[in-house]
Write a protein that holds these residues in place. Structure first.
Motif, PDB file in Angstrom:
ATOM      1  N   VAL A 126       0.834  -1.200   0.000  1.00 53.99           N
ATOM      2  CA  VAL A 126       0.000   0.000   0.000  1.00 53.99           C
ATOM      3  C   VAL A 126       0.871   1.254   0.000  1.00 53.99           C
ATOM      4  O   VAL A 126       0.560   2.246  -0.661  1.00 53.99           O
ATOM      5  CB  VAL A 126      -0.958  -0.005   1.215  1.00 53.99           C
ATOM      6  CG1 VAL A 126      -1.744   1.294   1.288  1.00 53.99           C
ATOM      7  CG2 VAL A 126      -1.909  -1.190   1.118  1.00 53.99           C
ATOM      8  N   PHE A 127       1.975   1.217   0.731  1.00 54.05           N
ATOM      9  CA  PHE A 127       2.880   2.371   0.808  1.00 54.05           C
ATOM     10  C   PHE A 127       3.483   2.683  -0.561  1.00 54.05           C
ATOM     11  O   PHE A 127       3.599   3.851  -0.948  1.00 54.05           O
ATOM     12  CB  PHE A 127       3.991   2.096   1.825  1.00 54.05           C
ATOM     13  CG  PHE A 127       4.774   3.313   2.224  1.00 54.05           C
ATOM     14  CD1 PHE A 127       4.333   4.116   3.261  1.00 54.05           C
ATOM     15  CD2 PHE A 127       5.947   3.646   1.580  1.00 54.05           C
ATOM     16  CE1 PHE A 127       5.042   5.244   3.641  1.00 54.05           C
ATOM     17  CE2 PHE A 127       6.667   4.759   1.944  1.00 54.05           C
ATOM     18  CZ  PHE A 127       6.216   5.570   2.983  1.00 54.05           C
ATOM     19  N   CYS A 128       3.869   1.644  -1.304  1.00 51.21           N
ATOM     20  CA  CYS A 128       4.410   1.853  -2.651  1.00 51.21           C
ATOM     21  C   CYS A 128       3.354   2.453  -3.579  1.00 51.21           C
ATOM     22  O   CYS A 128       3.656   3.333  -4.390  1.00 51.21           O
ATOM     23  CB  CYS A 128       4.938   0.540  -3.229  1.00 51.21           C
ATOM     24  SG  CYS A 128       6.458  -0.052  -2.451  1.00 51.21           S
ATOM     25  N   SER A 129       2.122   1.968  -3.457  1.00 50.26           N
ATOM     26  CA  SER A 129       1.024   2.539  -4.254  1.00 50.26           C
ATOM     27  C   SER A 129       0.790   3.991  -3.884  1.00 50.26           C
ATOM     28  O   SER A 129       0.537   4.839  -4.755  1.00 50.26           O
ATOM     29  CB  SER A 129      -0.262   1.731  -4.035  1.00 50.26           C
ATOM     30  OG  SER A 129      -0.100   0.391  -4.449  1.00 50.26           O
ATOM     31  N   PRO A 186      -3.120   8.034  11.881  1.00 48.95           N
ATOM     32  CA  PRO A 186      -2.759   7.234  10.693  1.00 48.95           C
ATOM     33  C   PRO A 186      -3.791   7.336   9.568  1.00 48.95           C
ATOM     34  O   PRO A 186      -4.983   7.553   9.814  1.00 48.95           O
ATOM     35  CB  PRO A 186      -2.692   5.805  11.236  1.00 48.95           C
ATOM     36  CG  PRO A 186      -2.495   5.956  12.697  1.00 48.95           C
ATOM     37  CD  PRO A 186      -3.188   7.221  13.090  1.00 48.95           C
ATOM     38  N   LEU A 187      -3.286   7.160   8.328  1.00 51.54           N
ATOM     39  CA  LEU A 187      -4.169   7.077   7.175  1.00 51.54           C
ATOM     40  C   LEU A 187      -4.846   5.712   7.181  1.00 51.54           C
ATOM     41  O   LEU A 187      -4.207   4.693   7.434  1.00 51.54           O
ATOM     42  CB  LEU A 187      -3.374   7.246   5.882  1.00 51.54           C
ATOM     43  CG  LEU A 187      -2.790   8.629   5.578  1.00 51.54           C
ATOM     44  CD1 LEU A 187      -1.834   8.533   4.392  1.00 51.54           C
ATOM     45  CD2 LEU A 187      -3.889   9.622   5.289  1.00 51.54           C
ATOM     46  N   GLN A 188      -6.132   5.670   6.879  1.00 48.17           N
ATOM     47  CA  GLN A 188      -6.870   4.408   6.793  1.00 48.17           C
ATOM     48  C   GLN A 188      -7.178   4.151   5.324  1.00 48.17           C
ATOM     49  O   GLN A 188      -8.013   4.812   4.723  1.00 48.17           O
ATOM     50  CB  GLN A 188      -8.172   4.483   7.594  1.00 48.17           C
ATOM     51  CG  GLN A 188      -8.890   3.158   7.724  1.00 48.17           C
ATOM     52  CD  GLN A 188      -8.216   2.218   8.725  1.00 48.17           C
ATOM     53  OE1 GLN A 188      -7.716   2.659   9.739  1.00 48.17           O
ATOM     54  NE2 GLN A 188      -8.213   0.932   8.416  1.00 48.17           N
ATOM     55  N   LEU A 189      -6.448   3.194   4.714  1.00 47.33           N
ATOM     56  CA  LEU A 189      -6.643   2.837   3.311  1.00 47.33           C
ATOM     57  C   LEU A 189      -7.157   1.408   3.254  1.00 47.33           C
ATOM     58  O   LEU A 189      -6.377   0.450   3.312  1.00 47.33           O
ATOM     59  CB  LEU A 189      -5.332   2.981   2.519  1.00 47.33           C
ATOM     60  CG  LEU A 189      -4.733   4.401   2.481  1.00 47.33           C
ATOM     61  CD1 LEU A 189      -3.391   4.383   1.787  1.00 47.33           C
ATOM     62  CD2 LEU A 189      -5.685   5.353   1.769  1.00 47.33           C
ATOM     63  N   ILE A 194      -1.846   3.153   7.836  1.00 48.57           N
ATOM     64  CA  ILE A 194      -0.482   3.586   7.557  1.00 48.57           C
ATOM     65  C   ILE A 194      -0.172   4.829   8.382  1.00 48.57           C
ATOM     66  O   ILE A 194      -0.842   5.848   8.253  1.00 48.57           O
ATOM     67  CB  ILE A 194      -0.275   3.893   6.063  1.00 48.57           C
ATOM     68  CG1 ILE A 194      -0.519   2.631   5.230  1.00 48.57           C
ATOM     69  CG2 ILE A 194       1.126   4.412   5.803  1.00 48.57           C
ATOM     70  CD1 ILE A 194      -0.279   2.818   3.767  1.00 48.57           C
ATOM     71  N   GLU A 195       0.826   4.700   9.241  1.00 45.69           N
ATOM     72  CA  GLU A 195       1.278   5.854  10.006  1.00 45.69           C
ATOM     73  C   GLU A 195       1.925   6.859   9.048  1.00 45.69           C
ATOM     74  O   GLU A 195       2.614   6.475   8.101  1.00 45.69           O
ATOM     75  CB  GLU A 195       2.304   5.423  11.056  1.00 45.69           C
ATOM     76  CG  GLU A 195       1.813   4.401  12.065  1.00 45.69           C
ATOM     77  CD  GLU A 195       0.952   5.025  13.145  1.00 45.69           C
ATOM     78  OE1 GLU A 195       0.977   6.271  13.268  1.00 45.69           O
ATOM     79  OE2 GLU A 195       0.252   4.272  13.845  1.00 45.69           O
ATOM     80  N   TYR A 196       1.678   8.137   9.297  1.00 50.46           N
ATOM     81  CA  TYR A 196       2.375   9.143   8.505  1.00 50.46           C
ATOM     82  C   TYR A 196       3.876   8.941   8.685  1.00 50.46           C
ATOM     83  O   TYR A 196       4.357   8.820   9.810  1.00 50.46           O
ATOM     84  CB  TYR A 196       1.992  10.554   8.959  1.00 50.46           C
ATOM     85  CG  TYR A 196       0.720  11.073   8.328  1.00 50.46           C
ATOM     86  CD1 TYR A 196       0.740  11.650   7.066  1.00 50.46           C
ATOM     87  CD2 TYR A 196      -0.495  10.987   9.016  1.00 50.46           C
ATOM     88  CE1 TYR A 196      -0.433  12.120   6.489  1.00 50.46           C
ATOM     89  CE2 TYR A 196      -1.670  11.463   8.439  1.00 50.46           C
ATOM     90  CZ  TYR A 196      -1.628  12.030   7.177  1.00 50.46           C
ATOM     91  OH  TYR A 196      -2.779  12.502   6.603  1.00 50.46           O
TER      92      TYR A 196
END
Length: 317
Positions: A126-129, A186-189, A194-196
């Motif tokens: 998800v981080f790479c996306s 954190p971002l919720q995807l 995902i923590e900033y």
């Protein structure tokens, strides 16, 4: 078994290919094979080399995506392993399409062998996306601000629309940077939280993703003729639009989508020259890496199988 969502996106991808193929046929039905081969032959050795270097730069930047994600997770994995994993992942996903075979499978197999947990691998993917998405926003916003007339190549619009959209895209990037700076929740995807990242990580994201897009567009720009060439910024803008449409369509390799978009957005160039440039792009950025990626996967699986076989032999004398 294939999930319903995977099957639905497969249907979407096939539909996009068929529709793009139909539109493309109407664009090139009067084009002869000799015109296309002449356009390919007109590309100088120097431009082929520049296109090759741009391809190398694009895949180095993609490997940087994974390395940044690994740093965000606080893990340490060798640069060489990350590069091979990233190269294989993107080479397969770009060609086969995320709707049919996700690069997540390759990443999962590879990074599990290095001790990453399934949750960490999910966050990495998800981080790479997210990094790619940020790069698209940043590059797209900058192009629209620098070339407000660019939007007219796709739809009729006043320049202020381009400026407004460009400013909006850049504002989204600024909000992300602000969230990292102020340590927002954190971002919720989807199911992933995902923590900033730390600001140094954000800085690397905002360098790596635009670099990949700049290099990928440079492949096409290098293969276009000088006469009638609308300029690199226009090529970059059209590439961002066409590549985004290709991803949304889930068409494998953006088949037909890239061609239709470029031909529609660049009427000042001969059709044969545009198609020749896109053939170069597909050969260097898609097909050659795809062939190499298959060899890498075969080698990795062979080594894993040999390791399991040796382990079995050691435990059963």
């Amino acid at each position: 078994m294939m999930k319903r969502s995977d099957a639905a996106w497969t249907v979407v991808g096939i539909t996009a290919v068929l529709l793009s193929g139909y539109l493309l046929y109407h664009e090139i039905r009067n084009l002869s094979l000799s015109e296309l081969t002449d356009s390919l032959a007109a590309i100088s050795y120097r431009n082929w080399i520049l296109a090759g270097l741009a391809t190398l730069g694009a895949y180095v930047a993609l490997a940087w995506y994974d390395r940044i994600a690994i740093a965000h997770l606080g893990r340490r994995i060798s640069w060489w392993f990350i590069t091979l994993c990233s190269f294989t992942t993107y080479a397969l996903a770009h060609n086969i399409g995320a709707s049919v075979f996700s690069g997540a499978v390759v990443r999962y197999r590879a990074y599990r062998s290095k001790g990453l947990t399934p949750n960490e691998i999910g966050v990495l993917i998800v981080f790479c996306s997210l990094t790619f998405f940020l790069g698209t926003l940043l590059a797209g916003g900058a192009v629209l601000m620098l070339r407000p007339d660019l939007l007219n190549r796709v739809v009729e619009a006043d320049p202020w629309w381009s400026l407004a959209i460009g400013a909006g895209l850049l504002s989204l990037v600024a909000l992300y940077v602000f969230g990292a700076w102020r340590h927002l929740p954190p971002l919720q995807l989807g199911k992933w939280r995902i923590e900033y990242p730390r600001l140094p990580i954000v800085g690397r994201q905002l360098m790596a993703a635009p670099l990949e897009l700049l290099c990928a567009a440079a492949i096409i720009y290098s293969a276009l003729p000088a006469a009638g060439n609308p300029g690199y910024l226009v090529v970059l803008g059209v590439f961002l639009a066409s590549f985004s449409l290709a991803l949304l369509s889930h068409a494998p390799g953006g088949l037909g989508v890239l061609e239709v978009t470029f031909l529609a957005a660049m009427p000042e160039l001969p059709t044969a020259d545009v198609l020749a440039a896109l053939i170069v792009f597909r050969a260097l950025y898609l097909l050659l890496p795809f062939a190499l990626a298959i060899l890498v996967v075969a080698g990795f699986e062979s080594s894993q199988w040999a390791g399991r076989r040796r382990k079995g032999t050691d435990t059963h004398p």
